[in-house]
Design a protein around this motif. Structure first.
Motif, PDB file in Angstrom:
ATOM      1  N   ARG A  46       0.827  -1.221   0.000  1.00 49.44           N
ATOM      2  CA  ARG A  46       0.000   0.000   0.000  1.00 49.44           C
ATOM      3  C   ARG A  46       0.860   1.270   0.000  1.00 49.44           C
ATOM      4  O   ARG A  46       0.477   2.283   0.570  1.00 49.44           O
ATOM      5  CB  ARG A  46      -0.973   0.008   1.189  1.00 49.44           C
TER       6      ARG A  46
ATOM      7  N   ARG B 208      -0.864   3.581  -4.951  1.00 43.17           N
ATOM      8  CA  ARG B 208      -2.302   3.364  -5.122  1.00 43.17           C
ATOM      9  C   ARG B 208      -2.599   2.776  -6.503  1.00 43.17           C
ATOM     10  O   ARG B 208      -2.117   3.286  -7.518  1.00 43.17           O
ATOM     11  CB  ARG B 208      -3.056   4.679  -4.965  1.00 43.17           C
TER      12      ARG B 208
ATOM     13  N   ILE C 221      -7.533  -3.808   1.258  1.00 41.55           N
ATOM     14  CA  ILE C 221      -6.527  -3.137   2.072  1.00 41.55           C
ATOM     15  C   ILE C 221      -6.807  -1.644   2.187  1.00 41.55           C
ATOM     16  O   ILE C 221      -6.383  -1.002   3.159  1.00 41.55           O
ATOM     17  CB  ILE C 221      -5.118  -3.406   1.489  1.00 41.55           C
ATOM     18  N   THR C 222      -7.549  -1.090   1.231  1.00 44.79           N
ATOM     19  CA  THR C 222      -7.852   0.337   1.274  1.00 44.79           C
ATOM     20  C   THR C 222      -8.766   0.695   2.437  1.00 44.79           C
ATOM     21  O   THR C 222      -8.809   1.848   2.854  1.00 44.79           O
ATOM     22  CB  THR C 222      -8.526   0.795  -0.039  1.00 44.79           C
TER      23      THR C 222
ATOM     24  N   VAL D 128      -2.416  -1.940   8.892  1.00 48.45           N
ATOM     25  CA  VAL D 128      -1.655  -2.602   7.823  1.00 48.45           C
ATOM     26  C   VAL D 128      -0.225  -2.865   8.287  1.00 48.45           C
ATOM     27  O   VAL D 128       0.325  -3.947   8.068  1.00 48.45           O
ATOM     28  CB  VAL D 128      -1.664  -1.739   6.543  1.00 48.45           C
TER      29      VAL D 128
END
Length: 273
Positions: A66, A69, A82-83, A90
């Motif tokens: 991450r 993007r 994961i966003t 994370v």
């Protein structure tokens, strides 16, 4: 949530990959580097990603971590987008050893490794005995205890790589990402670093590494991912997928594949004068 969550549906059990991408599109300024990629990292594997320069290996790792993007698609951590996760969450689950890390000025090894505990800190949780134990374990695992009071800037390339790995280990995550961890190391230190990574894998971590050397990848990986032009062209155990045809098609190198006399893993021998 565990790295390999088991979700039963009747008599069918589904293993959720610790890391996966679906329809991933990654781009910088122009055309996509990765366009519509689907990939799942097997739980408990030492996954190594290889491929020619510019094929999207490091870009894929940045998507997993991450730090970049996606233009489109999803990155999943234990089945969750994961966003939707906070940065510290994370970082408590994924540690990253970047390709060319830069240490702050005049920082000691001990202080740098201790920064790996930042994701575990908060207003209600400051430095604890658990943090100290994690730092000690990371220094011991990377054989850098004796370097604790040295300035990072005074270390050799091999020592610096081990110290940066110690900082990542101090995060105490089950997932470890390594972007070309052998860069700038001589051959002895390359194998020392990869041997350490292999030991970390056998201790229970899932590792994903980007490597340039196909023979090193074949020796240490339990799961090999071969990329070309932003796509996965082959994946699986190295002994199952490394062929002379694959090497020539992907890398443009005529070669013979023989068993490594030490490990029995595939050994790529260039068939050129």
């Amino acid at each position: 949530m565990s790295v390999a969550e088991m979700a039963g549906a009747g008599d069918v059990a589904v293993v959720v990959a610790p890391l996966a991408v679906e329809g991933l599109v990654m781009a910088y300024d122009g055309a996509p580097v990765i366009d519509g990629l689907d990939l799942a990292v097997p739980a408990g594997s030492f996954t190594v990603v290889v491929g020619p320069n510019g094929c999207g290996k490091s870009t894929l790792l940045r998507a997993f971590a991450r730090t970049m993007r996606p233009r489109a698609g999803r990155v999943l951590l234990d089945g969750e987008p994961i966003t939707g996760l906070r940065g510290k969450e994370v970082a408590r689950r994924i540690a990253l050893l970047p390709q060319s890390p830069i240490a702050p000025e005049a920082i000691t090894v001990g202080d740098l490794v201790a920064r790996g505990r930042y994701p575990h800190q908060g207003l209600l949780r400051q430095w604890s005995a658990q943090d100290a134990r994690a730092v000690e374990a990371a220094l011991a695992a990377t054989e850098t205890v004796e370097l604790r009071d040295r300035l990072v800037s005074s270390l050799s390339g091999g020592q610096r790589q081990r110290v940066w790995l110690a900082m990542a280990l101090a995060q105490d995550t089950e997932l470890l990402l390594l972007d070309e961890p052998t860069t700038f190391l001589d051959i002895a230190h390359q194998y020392e670093m990869l041997g350490l990574c292999s030991r970390l894998h056998t201790q229970g971590r899932t590792l994903v590494a980007v490597l340039h050397d196909l023979n090193q990848a074949a020796r240490f990986a339990t799961h090999l991912v071969v990329m070309a032009e932003g796509a996965v062209v082959a994946q699986g155990p190295p002994s199952d997928i490394i062929t002379a045809e694959l090497v020539e098609a992907v890398f443009g190198l005529p070669a013979r594949i023989i068993p490594d006399p030490v490990t029995g893993t595939p050994l790529v021998v260039p068939a050129v004068a």
